[in-house]
Design a protein around this motif. Structure first.
Motif, short mmCIF file in Angstrom:
data_model
loop_
_atom_site.label_atom_id
_atom_site.label_comp_id
_atom_site.label_asym_id
_atom_site.label_seq_id
_atom_site.Cartn_x
_atom_site.Cartn_y
_atom_site.Cartn_z
N PRO A 1 56.50 43.44 42.22
CA PRO A 1 56.72 42.10 41.64
C PRO A 1 55.55 41.63 40.78
O PRO A 1 55.76 41.05 39.71
N CYS A 2 54.33 41.90 41.23
CA CYS A 2 53.14 41.52 40.47
C CYS A 2 53.06 42.33 39.18
O CYS A 2 52.82 41.77 38.09
N LEU A 3 53.24 43.63 39.26
CA LEU A 3 53.13 44.50 38.08
C LEU A 3 54.23 44.19 37.07
O LEU A 3 53.98 44.19 35.85
N ARG A 4 55.43 43.92 37.56
CA ARG A 4 56.55 43.59 36.65
C ARG A 4 56.25 42.29 35.92
O ARG A 4 56.49 42.18 34.71
N ALA B 1 48.83 41.92 52.72
CA ALA B 1 47.60 42.40 52.10
C ALA B 1 47.67 42.29 50.58
O ALA B 1 46.70 41.88 49.92
N VAL B 2 48.81 42.64 50.01
CA VAL B 2 48.97 42.53 48.55
C VAL B 2 48.91 41.06 48.13
O VAL B 2 48.32 40.73 47.10
N ALA B 3 49.49 40.17 48.93
CA ALA B 3 49.42 38.75 48.62
C ALA B 3 47.98 38.26 48.64
O ALA B 3 47.56 37.47 47.76
N ARG B 4 47.19 38.71 49.60
CA ARG B 4 45.78 38.32 49.65
C ARG B 4 45.01 38.86 48.45
O ARG B 4 44.13 38.20 47.90
N ALA B 5 45.36 40.09 48.05
CA ALA B 5 44.68 40.71 46.91
C ALA B 5 44.93 39.92 45.63
O ALA B 5 44.00 39.64 44.86
N THR B 6 46.18 39.57 45.40
CA THR B 6 46.50 38.84 44.16
C THR B 6 45.98 37.40 44.22
O THR B 6 45.63 36.82 43.19
N GLU B 7 45.92 36.84 45.41
CA GLU B 7 45.35 35.50 45.55
C GLU B 7 43.87 35.52 45.21
O GLU B 7 43.35 34.60 44.57
N ARG B 8 43.17 36.57 45.61
CA ARG B 8 41.73 36.67 45.36
C ARG B 8 41.42 36.99 43.90
O ARG B 8 40.56 36.36 43.28
N PHE B 9 42.12 37.97 43.32
CA PHE B 9 41.76 38.45 41.98
C PHE B 9 42.77 38.10 40.89
O PHE B 9 42.52 38.34 39.71
N GLY B 10 43.94 37.58 41.27
CA GLY B 10 44.88 37.11 40.27
C GLY B 10 45.81 38.14 39.67
O GLY B 10 46.82 37.78 39.06
N ARG B 11 45.49 39.42 39.82
CA ARG B 11 46.32 40.47 39.23
C ARG B 11 46.01 41.80 39.91
O ARG B 11 45.07 41.90 40.70
N LEU B 12 46.79 42.82 39.58
CA LEU B 12 46.53 44.19 40.01
C LEU B 12 46.73 45.08 38.79
O LEU B 12 47.71 44.94 38.07
N MET C 1 60.47 56.17 36.56
CA MET C 1 61.48 55.84 35.54
C MET C 1 61.95 54.40 35.68
O MET C 1 62.21 53.72 34.69
N GLU C 2 62.04 53.92 36.91
CA GLU C 2 62.48 52.54 37.13
C GLU C 2 61.45 51.53 36.64
O GLU C 2 61.79 50.47 36.10
N ALA C 3 60.17 51.85 36.85
CA ALA C 3 59.10 50.91 36.53
C ALA C 3 58.70 50.94 35.06
O ALA C 3 58.12 49.97 34.55
N ALA C 4 59.02 52.04 34.37
CA ALA C 4 58.58 52.20 32.99
C ALA C 4 59.09 51.09 32.08
O ALA C 4 58.38 50.64 31.16
N GLN C 5 60.30 50.59 32.35
CA GLN C 5 60.87 49.54 31.50
C GLN C 5 60.07 48.24 31.56
O GLN C 5 60.21 47.38 30.69
N PHE C 6 59.23 48.11 32.57
CA PHE C 6 58.41 46.90 32.73
C PHE C 6 56.97 47.12 32.26
O PHE C 6 56.11 46.27 32.48
#
Length: 287
Positions: free
Chosen positions: A128-131, A74-85, A172-177
């Motif tokens: 992976p998309c957000l990073r 579903a996430v792959a379809r979302a990014t394919e349709r709109f290019g980002r999240l 905390m893990e995601a903040a660095q990105f």
């Protein structure tokens, strides 16, 4: 605080449990600001009116968040349709009520599968998309039930406690990105959660406690319009400095302070015992 735009392509939202209640309110509010929305839900029919009104900016996807492979697809379809999240709202949730002793293994695991593992799979799928973007905001819809355990909602609270513990680490893990995360703790809203809840088989031993609880619940509802929660979440994701936690509603706000005060008072009373239980020593030779 940045105000959401009503022109241009807008942000892209990925919302689970978007077919009703809070999820639907979040989707509608985002669309009304000019944003684009991926609305993931077990049942897509209730989103027919939004799909017709916002055909170019709304992608409706059938999704059971307990299915990890389906979440990634579903996430792959979302990014394919709109290019980002830009905004990911983990809203899908279920409620199972009963005393802790009354739950079967299957019932207990089912509560965790949606409320904890479902959010975990979504987080893993979108990161992976957000990073790669170096931006994004994950909004974890928790509950007033995460402020403490209460009779008949012990397993529900357990699922939300688990969600919050995982989310604190993820923040905390995601903040660095450049990725932000907020845990939202709503009070009561008219969402259909109770209509879809399951109940463990009651044991007669708990009848007196259950009767007392029913008396308390009969005093009246304090549930609110989900649109109020949606307005708060719009302000949250429009902030340049969002909090790790956001309480929604006066009931949740007051309870959070009451629970925190009582915990601090207890910790203070037992401080001597707590501190006496720690004294660093060299590693014993037999370890």
């Amino acid at each position: 605080m940045r105000t959401p735009t009503t022109a241009g392509p807008g942000r892209v939202w990925f919302i689970t449990g978007a077919g009703r209640g809070l999820g639907r309110a979040f989707a509608r509010a985002a669309l009304e600001t000019g944003d684009r929305v991926v609305a993931a839900t077990r049942t897509v029919a209730p989103l027919g009116d939004l799909a017709a009104a916002y055909e170019d900016r709304l992608l409706v996807l059938p999704l059971d968040v307990t299915d990890r492979a389906a979440v990634f697809a579903a996430v792959a379809r979302a990014t394919e349709r709109f290019g980002r999240l830009d905004v990911v709202v983990n809203n899908a949730g279920v409620l199972s009520m009963g005393m802790v002793e009354e739950f079967t293994e299957a019932e207990a695991r089912a509560q965790m599968e949606t409320n904890f593992f479902g959010a975990l799979w979504v987080g893993q799928a979108v990161l992976p998309c957000l990073r790669a973007q170096g931006s994004g905001h994950i909004v974890q819809i928790s509950s007033i039930g995460a402020l403490g355990g209460f009779p008949t909602t012990g397993l529900y609270s357990a699922s939300k406690f688990a969600l919050e513990g995982m989310s604190e680490a993820l923040a905390m893990e995601a903040a660095q990105f450049g990725v932000k995360l907020t845990i939202v703790e709503p009070g009561g809203y008219w969402t259909g959660l109770y209509a879809g809840m399951t109940t463990a088989t009651p044991l007669p031993d708990y009848a007196p406690l259950r009767a007392e609880l029913e008396k308390q619940w009969a005093e009246g509802s304090v549930d609110s319009d989900p649109r109020l929660a949606a307005a708060a979440v719009l302000k949250l994701v429009g902030s340049d400095d969002p909090p790790l936690r956001l309480l929604l509603g006066g009931t949740a706000y007051d309870l959070a302070f009451d629970v925190s005060r009582r915990r601090m008072e207890t910790w203070a009373r037992w401080e001597e015992v707590s501190r006496a239980a720690e004294h660093a020593i060299p590693a014993p030779p037999d370890l």
